[in-house]
Design an enzyme around this catalytic site. Structure first.
Site, short mmCIF file in Angstrom:
data_model
loop_
_atom_site.label_atom_id
_atom_site.label_comp_id
_atom_site.label_asym_id
_atom_site.label_seq_id
_atom_site.Cartn_x
_atom_site.Cartn_y
_atom_site.Cartn_z
N GLY A 31 0.82 -1.21 0.00
CA GLY A 31 0.00 0.00 0.00
C GLY A 31 0.85 1.26 0.00
N HIS A 34 2.25 4.83 -4.91
CA HIS A 34 2.76 6.02 -5.60
C HIS A 34 3.00 5.66 -7.07
CE1 HIS A 34 6.55 3.91 -5.20
NE2 HIS A 34 6.46 3.95 -3.88
N HIS A 37 4.50 2.26 -7.97
CA HIS A 37 3.54 1.14 -7.99
C HIS A 37 2.69 1.20 -9.26
CE1 HIS A 37 4.12 1.61 -3.51
NE2 HIS A 37 4.38 0.32 -3.67
N GLY A 147 9.36 -3.99 -8.20
CA GLY A 147 10.19 -2.84 -8.56
C GLY A 147 11.66 -3.09 -8.27
N GLU A 148 12.51 -2.59 -9.17
CA GLU A 148 13.95 -2.81 -9.02
C GLU A 148 14.59 -1.93 -7.95
OE1 GLU A 148 15.58 -2.55 -13.01
OE2 GLU A 148 15.70 -4.74 -13.05
N LYS A 149 13.81 -1.01 -7.34
CA LYS A 149 14.39 -0.27 -6.22
C LYS A 149 14.82 -1.27 -5.15
CE LYS A 149 12.04 2.18 -3.21
NZ LYS A 149 12.53 1.58 -1.95
N ASP A 150 13.99 -2.28 -4.94
CA ASP A 150 14.34 -3.35 -4.00
C ASP A 150 15.04 -4.46 -4.80
OD1 ASP A 150 12.99 -2.38 -1.48
OD2 ASP A 150 11.34 -2.31 -2.90
N GLN A 153 15.68 -7.80 -3.15
CA GLN A 153 14.42 -8.52 -2.89
C GLN A 153 14.02 -9.38 -4.09
OE1 GLN A 153 10.70 -7.03 -0.77
NE2 GLN A 153 10.18 -6.49 -2.86
O1 PAF Z 1 8.26 -4.65 -1.82
C1 PAF Z 1 7.26 -4.68 -1.07
O2 PAF Z 1 6.44 -3.76 -1.02
C2 PAF Z 1 7.06 -5.87 -0.15
O3 PAF Z 1 8.29 -6.35 0.31
C3 PAF Z 1 6.24 -7.00 -0.82
C4 PAF Z 1 6.96 -7.59 -2.00
C5 PAF Z 1 4.89 -6.44 -1.25
C6 PAF Z 1 5.99 -8.11 0.19
O4 PAF Z 1 5.30 -7.65 1.33
#
Ligand code: PAF
Length: 282
Positions: A31, A34, A37, A147-150, A153
């Protein structure tokens, strides 16, 4: 657009859509949506018959109770934005719905999860793997967008996807930036006026570091010079700056050691008490 609150409804609806031969694009979010997303949602919309966005602040990925408590929650405006993006379903469950009992699974995420964010935020990536694996199992998407900011991840989610044998495409999406270069993040709203003016320096310094490579500096030197440049800005304090292999997330001393995906520099920087992350490809 339909808002789904239960796991049972999500699984049934996704099953019915798949049964009609439709492809499903899933955009997992926490959530506070922005334009970053929105770019994921727009891409999912272009590439799939059905788009599902999840909006859930996942408690198991927070290793700091205060951070979880103060994480921005803006469901009403999130739903309004998603309705305007042609989303079919929003999955916005309660924590009790997602975790009726504690999730005790520990994923063997390996070296990709041991460095950088994994080292600084113990348990964080296991929590991400827990929620994303649940979403994948319930929605069984054709594609999932991150998103590639993370950047790290995404590597961790790829590893979890392999471990769990999910059959889907992980789609990485480019960082969206403000006009002054600041990477969009739900945490940016926490920056006060002075910090908001300083924060774009992070991207400027990272972008300049690409020129250093062009000037012949080795990866380890670029890493050190970039870290110093960040810490020399009044109001910025780097937690780390690491130049790593873009696939394995392992530190690179020499550019020549990078694999097929090349090198990426990942920064975590405190600005006015706000923890910001950003990265740059070399
Ligand atoms: O990147 C995020 O916003 C979160 O880590 C995700 C992938 C939605 C998991 O909660």
């Amino acid at each position: 657009m339909e808002t789904i609150r239960t796991v049972k409804d999500l699984a049934q609806i996704a099953e019915a859509e798949r049964g009609c031969g439709k492809s499903i694009g899933l955009v997992p979010t926490m959530g506070a949506l922005h334009a970053g997303h929105k770019s994921l949602v727009d891409r999912a919309r272009r590439e799939n018959d059905v788009v599902i966005v999840s909006v859930f602040v996942n408690p198991t990925q927070f290793n700091n109770a205060e951070d979880l408590r103060t994480y921005p929650r803006t469901e009403e405006s999130d739903l309004a934005m998603l309705a305007g993006c042609g989303v079919d379903y929003v999955f916005a469950p309660s924590p009790e719905e997602v975790y009726p009992e504690p999730d005790t699974r520990v994923f063997d995420l390996g070296p990709v999860a041991e460095v950088m964010e994994g080292a600084m935020r113990p348990g964080h990536f296991n929590g991400v793997a827990q929620i994303v694996s649940k979403l994948f199992a319930w929605a069984k998407p054709t594609r999932a967008y991150f998103g590639e900011k993370d950047f790290q991840q995404i590597a961790v989610i790829r590893r979890m996807t392999e471990l769990e044998g999910f059959d889907l495409e992980i789609v990485p999406c480019a960082i969206v930036r403000e006009a002054d270069g600041l990477a969009l993040s739900s945490r940016n709203v926490r920056l006060d006026e002075a910090s908001r003016k300083i924060a774009p320096q992070i991207h400027r310094i990272l972008a300049d570091s690409v020129d250093l490579k062009g000037q012949g500096y080795e990866a380890s030197e670029v890493e050190r010079l970039t870290l110093d440049a960040i810490n020399n800005v009044d109001g910025l304090e780097a937690e780390y700056y690491s130049i790593v292999d873009a696939a394995t997330m392992q530190p690179l001393a020499k550019w020549a050691d990078a694999g097929i995906l090349g090198a990426v520099g990942c920064a975590t920087v405190y600005c006015g008490g706000v923890r910001l992350i950003d990265n740059i490809r070399y």
